[in-house]
Motif scaffolding. Structure first.
Motif, mmCIF file in Angstrom:
data_model
loop_
_atom_site.group_PDB
_atom_site.id
_atom_site.type_symbol
_atom_site.label_atom_id
_atom_site.label_comp_id
_atom_site.label_asym_id
_atom_site.label_seq_id
_atom_site.Cartn_x
_atom_site.Cartn_y
_atom_site.Cartn_z
ATOM 1 N N ALA A 92 7.202 45.992 50.668
ATOM 2 C CA ALA A 92 8.454 45.296 50.351
ATOM 3 C C ALA A 92 9.017 44.467 51.505
ATOM 4 C CB ALA A 92 9.496 46.305 49.863
ATOM 5 N N PRO A 93 9.039 44.978 52.753
ATOM 6 C CA PRO A 93 9.554 44.123 53.836
ATOM 7 C C PRO A 93 8.723 42.856 54.042
ATOM 8 C CG PRO A 93 9.562 46.428 54.507
ATOM 9 C CD PRO A 93 8.803 46.358 53.220
ATOM 10 N N TRP A 94 7.407 42.933 53.833
ATOM 11 C CA TRP A 94 6.579 41.735 53.972
ATOM 12 C C TRP A 94 6.862 40.736 52.853
ATOM 13 C CZ3 TRP A 94 3.865 40.867 58.284
ATOM 14 C CH2 TRP A 94 3.586 41.958 59.117
ATOM 15 N N THR A 95 7.041 41.243 51.664
ATOM 16 C CA THR A 95 7.411 40.357 50.556
ATOM 17 C C THR A 95 8.740 39.674 50.835
ATOM 18 O OG1 THR A 95 6.252 41.827 49.005
ATOM 19 C CG2 THR A 95 7.801 40.240 48.069
ATOM 20 N N ASP A 108 12.162 34.878 52.574
ATOM 21 C CA ASP A 108 13.005 34.169 53.541
ATOM 22 C C ASP A 108 12.349 32.876 54.028
ATOM 23 O OD1 ASP A 108 15.228 35.897 53.616
ATOM 24 O OD2 ASP A 108 14.228 37.260 54.992
ATOM 25 N N ARG A 109 11.039 32.924 54.226
ATOM 26 C CA ARG A 109 10.353 31.767 54.804
ATOM 27 C C ARG A 109 10.071 30.668 53.786
ATOM 28 N NH1 ARG A 109 5.733 34.365 58.845
ATOM 29 N NH2 ARG A 109 7.200 35.240 60.396
ATOM 30 N N HIS A 110 9.788 31.047 52.553
ATOM 31 C CA HIS A 110 9.338 30.051 51.572
ATOM 32 C C HIS A 110 10.263 29.899 50.377
ATOM 33 C CE1 HIS A 110 5.539 29.816 53.789
ATOM 34 N NE2 HIS A 110 5.494 31.139 53.766
ATOM 35 N N GLY A 111 11.301 30.693 50.284
ATOM 36 C CA GLY A 111 12.241 30.564 49.185
ATOM 37 C C GLY A 111 12.002 31.594 48.097
ATOM 38 N N GLN A 112 13.083 31.926 47.381
ATOM 39 C CA GLN A 112 12.994 32.952 46.349
ATOM 40 C C GLN A 112 12.095 32.535 45.198
ATOM 41 O OE1 GLN A 112 17.029 33.882 45.244
ATOM 42 N NE2 GLN A 112 17.485 34.920 47.183
ATOM 43 N N ALA A 113 12.238 31.306 44.740
ATOM 44 C CA ALA A 113 11.484 30.868 43.569
ATOM 45 C C ALA A 113 9.980 30.835 43.836
ATOM 46 C CB ALA A 113 11.969 29.493 43.121
ATOM 47 N N PHE A 115 16.253 34.291 36.855
ATOM 48 C CA PHE A 115 16.949 34.294 38.144
ATOM 49 C C PHE A 115 16.443 33.176 39.053
ATOM 50 C CE2 PHE A 115 17.014 35.825 42.574
ATOM 51 C CZ PHE A 115 18.381 35.975 42.760
ATOM 52 N N THR A 116 15.147 33.069 39.209
ATOM 53 C CA THR A 116 14.597 32.060 40.114
ATOM 54 C C THR A 116 14.743 30.647 39.571
ATOM 55 O OG1 THR A 116 12.404 32.460 39.147
ATOM 56 C CG2 THR A 116 12.956 33.658 41.166
ATOM 57 N N ALA A 117 14.997 30.513 38.262
ATOM 58 C CA ALA A 117 15.204 29.170 37.698
ATOM 59 C C ALA A 117 16.528 28.566 38.151
ATOM 60 C CB ALA A 117 15.144 29.235 36.173
ATOM 61 N N GLN A 118 17.447 29.393 38.628
ATOM 62 C CA GLN A 118 18.751 28.893 39.088
ATOM 63 C C GLN A 118 18.610 28.421 40.534
ATOM 64 O OE1 GLN A 118 20.861 28.842 36.543
ATOM 65 N NE2 GLN A 118 19.274 29.958 35.408
ATOM 66 N N ARG A 119 18.135 27.216 40.711
ATOM 67 C CA ARG A 119 17.826 26.716 42.053
ATOM 68 C C ARG A 119 19.065 26.269 42.825
ATOM 69 N NH1 ARG A 119 12.252 25.762 42.353
ATOM 70 N NH2 ARG A 119 12.650 25.537 44.586
ATOM 71 N N SER A 120 20.157 25.959 42.133
ATOM 72 C CA SER A 120 21.341 25.423 42.825
ATOM 73 C C SER A 120 22.011 26.466 43.724
ATOM 74 C CB SER A 120 22.362 24.896 41.812
ATOM 75 O OG SER A 120 22.815 25.938 40.970
ATOM 76 N N THR A 121 21.846 27.739 43.412
ATOM 77 C CA THR A 121 22.484 28.786 44.217
ATOM 78 C C THR A 121 21.503 29.457 45.172
ATOM 79 O OG1 THR A 121 22.070 30.341 42.404
ATOM 80 C CG2 THR A 121 24.242 29.287 42.479
ATOM 81 N N GLU A 122 20.269 29.033 45.182
ATOM 82 C CA GLU A 122 19.256 29.673 46.031
ATOM 83 C C GLU A 122 19.499 29.337 47.503
ATOM 84 O OE1 GLU A 122 14.376 29.741 46.625
ATOM 85 O OE2 GLU A 122 15.301 28.658 44.949
ATOM 86 N N PRO A 123 19.513 30.339 48.381
ATOM 87 C CA PRO A 123 19.686 30.040 49.813
ATOM 88 C C PRO A 123 18.481 29.265 50.338
ATOM 89 C CG PRO A 123 19.210 32.369 49.467
ATOM 90 C CD PRO A 123 19.409 31.773 48.118
ATOM 91 N N PRO A 124 18.688 28.386 51.299
ATOM 92 C CA PRO A 124 17.568 27.579 51.810
ATOM 93 C C PRO A 124 16.549 28.437 52.532
ATOM 94 C CG PRO A 124 19.529 27.264 53.161
ATOM 95 C CD PRO A 124 19.957 28.075 51.976
ATOM 96 N N ALA A 125 15.292 28.060 52.404
ATOM 97 C CA ALA A 125 14.220 28.759 53.118
ATOM 98 C C ALA A 125 14.249 28.381 54.591
ATOM 99 C CB ALA A 125 12.870 28.404 52.499
ATOM 100 N N ARG A 152 16.755 35.658 57.975
ATOM 101 C CA ARG A 152 15.942 36.837 57.655
ATOM 102 C C ARG A 152 16.743 37.859 56.842
ATOM 103 N NH1 ARG A 152 11.533 38.320 62.233
ATOM 104 N NH2 ARG A 152 10.682 36.239 62.486
ATOM 105 N N LEU A 153 17.645 37.351 56.024
ATOM 106 C CA LEU A 153 18.555 38.236 55.308
ATOM 107 C C LEU A 153 17.832 39.091 54.275
ATOM 108 C CD1 LEU A 153 21.469 39.070 55.126
ATOM 109 C CD2 LEU A 153 21.865 37.234 53.506
ATOM 110 N N ASN A 154 16.918 38.492 53.503
ATOM 111 C CA ASN A 154 16.185 39.284 52.516
ATOM 112 C C ASN A 154 15.381 40.390 53.180
ATOM 113 O OD1 ASN A 154 16.454 38.065 49.687
ATOM 114 N ND2 ASN A 154 16.065 36.253 50.933
#
Length: 443
Positions: A103-106, A111-116, A227-237, A374-376
């Motif tokens: 899980a921490p690696w995921t 964080d690096r590449h974005g949630q979506a 959830f991942t379809a909502q790109r407007s609220t996604e934090p930047p990678a 590195r919040l996630n």
């Protein structure tokens, strides 16, 4: 010659038998009616007025519900097919251990590449693992295949952490609103872990043993996709985060110890309560009794989010843990003095009211001490600490029940809560030093 009269002079005259008085005193203009002031919306209405908040929350709740379903579903499915609770417990424990590692690696990839870009493929892989587990059970595959299939589900992303990361991004300049958001997220966790096992038991018992796992997989995939379809609220990678790894950041490791001890409270309560109910001849009621503890925590979390917190978060954590340690004595007293399952249910309801404020404050501090970008990963480490604590608490509670009694087992959550309070005391004492917080001051 008539004299001019002042504006304050009153004139009198007589008309027939009527006396007429004329007053020339100036009148103040009539004040316009002030419209009724509208009632200010509550903190949760203001929270979900944030653009895009309702959409990503709906998808995340759908994805989070299966988190409380998979463990119970796997145990029912494997034990019913293979006739061994030991095998079922070992398989689920292996999945828990794999999740603690993966899980921490995921989360770091998120964080690096974005949630979506990361969460959806990781969920697809986890769903394939769940489907493989169903097929292995259905077709009597060797036992080792069950371990391999369930371990593959460890790539399931931390959906609660991703939701909290979105709130932290949207409300970074509004600490009061972020406190409300964290409280809502904790209440949502409690609600999902309260309803998930019940839904899994109903599905597996009403339809077929694999129904719980299959339904959970569909809900997880659908929820993460929404959830991942909502790109407007996604934090930047953040491809290359400037800060150090969360595990090495000042202040994070003591908080992980708090999470470990708090997880011990949760894990031991579950095992000991099931054993106590079984000893009273009401094993089937154990789920409802534990649901009361989760319900108390859910309500307390929502109430805690509706008030404006006072004082530094570190001090609030100490008070929350002190309250949790005090309230955890209630189940012990109820079991020792009355032996009544009904009284124990009420004690668990009261005891649960301290857990959500504790977790809300802990997660708030984890967010503040985790390096930017590195919040996630930081919040997933906290969840990993909780999972480790749950495993340790379950083992300790089971050992006490086996060698002493179920009543004595309620001493384990008290001891775990006191351990968490002791760690928090050290954290508060040294909170302003570079050793723990790198010189930062947070409130």
């Amino acid at each position: 010659m008539p004299q001019p009269t002042s504006r304050d002079t009153r004139l009198f005259t007589v008309t027939a038998d009527t006396l007429v008085a004329v007053d020339f005193t100036p009148r103040e203009p009539r004040k316009p009616r002030t419209p009724r002031t509208r009632r200010e919306p509550g903190p949760y209405r203001r929270l979900f007025a944030v653009p895009g908040a309702r959409a990503f929350t709906a998808g995340n709740l759908l994805a989070r519900l299966p988190m409380g379903m998979f463990g119970v579903s796997a145990i029912v499915m494997i034990a019913g097919s293979r006739g061994s609770y030991a095998l079922a417990g070992a398989v689920t424990a292996t999945g828990l251990a794999a999740t603690a590692v993966v899980a921490p690696w995921t989360a770091r990839l998120v964080d690096r590449h974005g949630q979506a870009r990361v969460a959806l493929p990781a969920t697809l892989f986890a769903v394939l693992g769940s489907l493989a587990l169903v097929l292995c059970v259905r077709h009597d595959a060797p036992d080792w295949t069950l371990f391999a299939a369930y371990a593959a589900t460890a790539t399931t992303p931390n959906t609660g952490g991703m939701s909290r990361a979105r709130w932290a991004h949207l409300l970074k300049d509004r600490p009061d609103a972020l406190h409300t958001a964290n409280s809502f997220e904790q209440a949502a966790d409690e609600l999902c872990f309260m309803l998930g096992p019940v839904l899994a038991a109903v599905l597996c018992g009403t339809f077929f043993p694999e129904a719980g796992t299959l339904t959970g997989a569909v809900l997880l995939l659908t929820g993460v996709a929404l959830f991942t379809a909502q790109r407007s609220t996604e934090p930047p990678a953040v491809r290359r985060a400037a800060g150090r790894a969360p595990l090495r950041a000042p202040g994070v490791r003591p908080l992980l110890l708090v999470c470990l001890a708090t997880g011990g409270v949760f894990g031991s309560l579950e095992v000991v309560t099931i054993a106590f109910a079984d000893g009273q001849g009401h094993r089937t009621a154990a789920g409802a009794v534990l649901a009361l503890q989760a319900a108390g925590s859910c309500v307390a979390g929502l109430l805690y989010g509706a008030v404006r917190p006072k004082g530094p978060a570190l001090s609030r954590l100490g008070w929350c843990l002190a309250a949790m340690a005090a309230l955890m004595t209630l189940p012990l007293l109820a079991a020792a003095l009355t032996g009544s399952l009904l009284v124990l249910a009420g004690a668990l309801l009261m005891a649960g009211m301290a857990t959500a404020p504790t977790m809300v404050t802990t997660m708030t501090l984890v967010q503040r001490y985790t390096p930017e970008g590195r919040l996630n990963e930081g919040m997933t480490l906290a969840v990993t600490g909780l999972l480790g604590g749950i495993a340790c608490g379950s083992a300790a509670g089971g050992w006490i029940v086996e060698h002493l009694s179920a009543t004595a087992g309620y001493g384990v959550p008290v001891a775990a809560a006191l351990a968490a309070f002791a760690v928090a005391g050290v954290l508060v004492s040294f909170g302003s030093s570079n050793r723990f917080t790198d010189g930062r001051r947070y409130h």
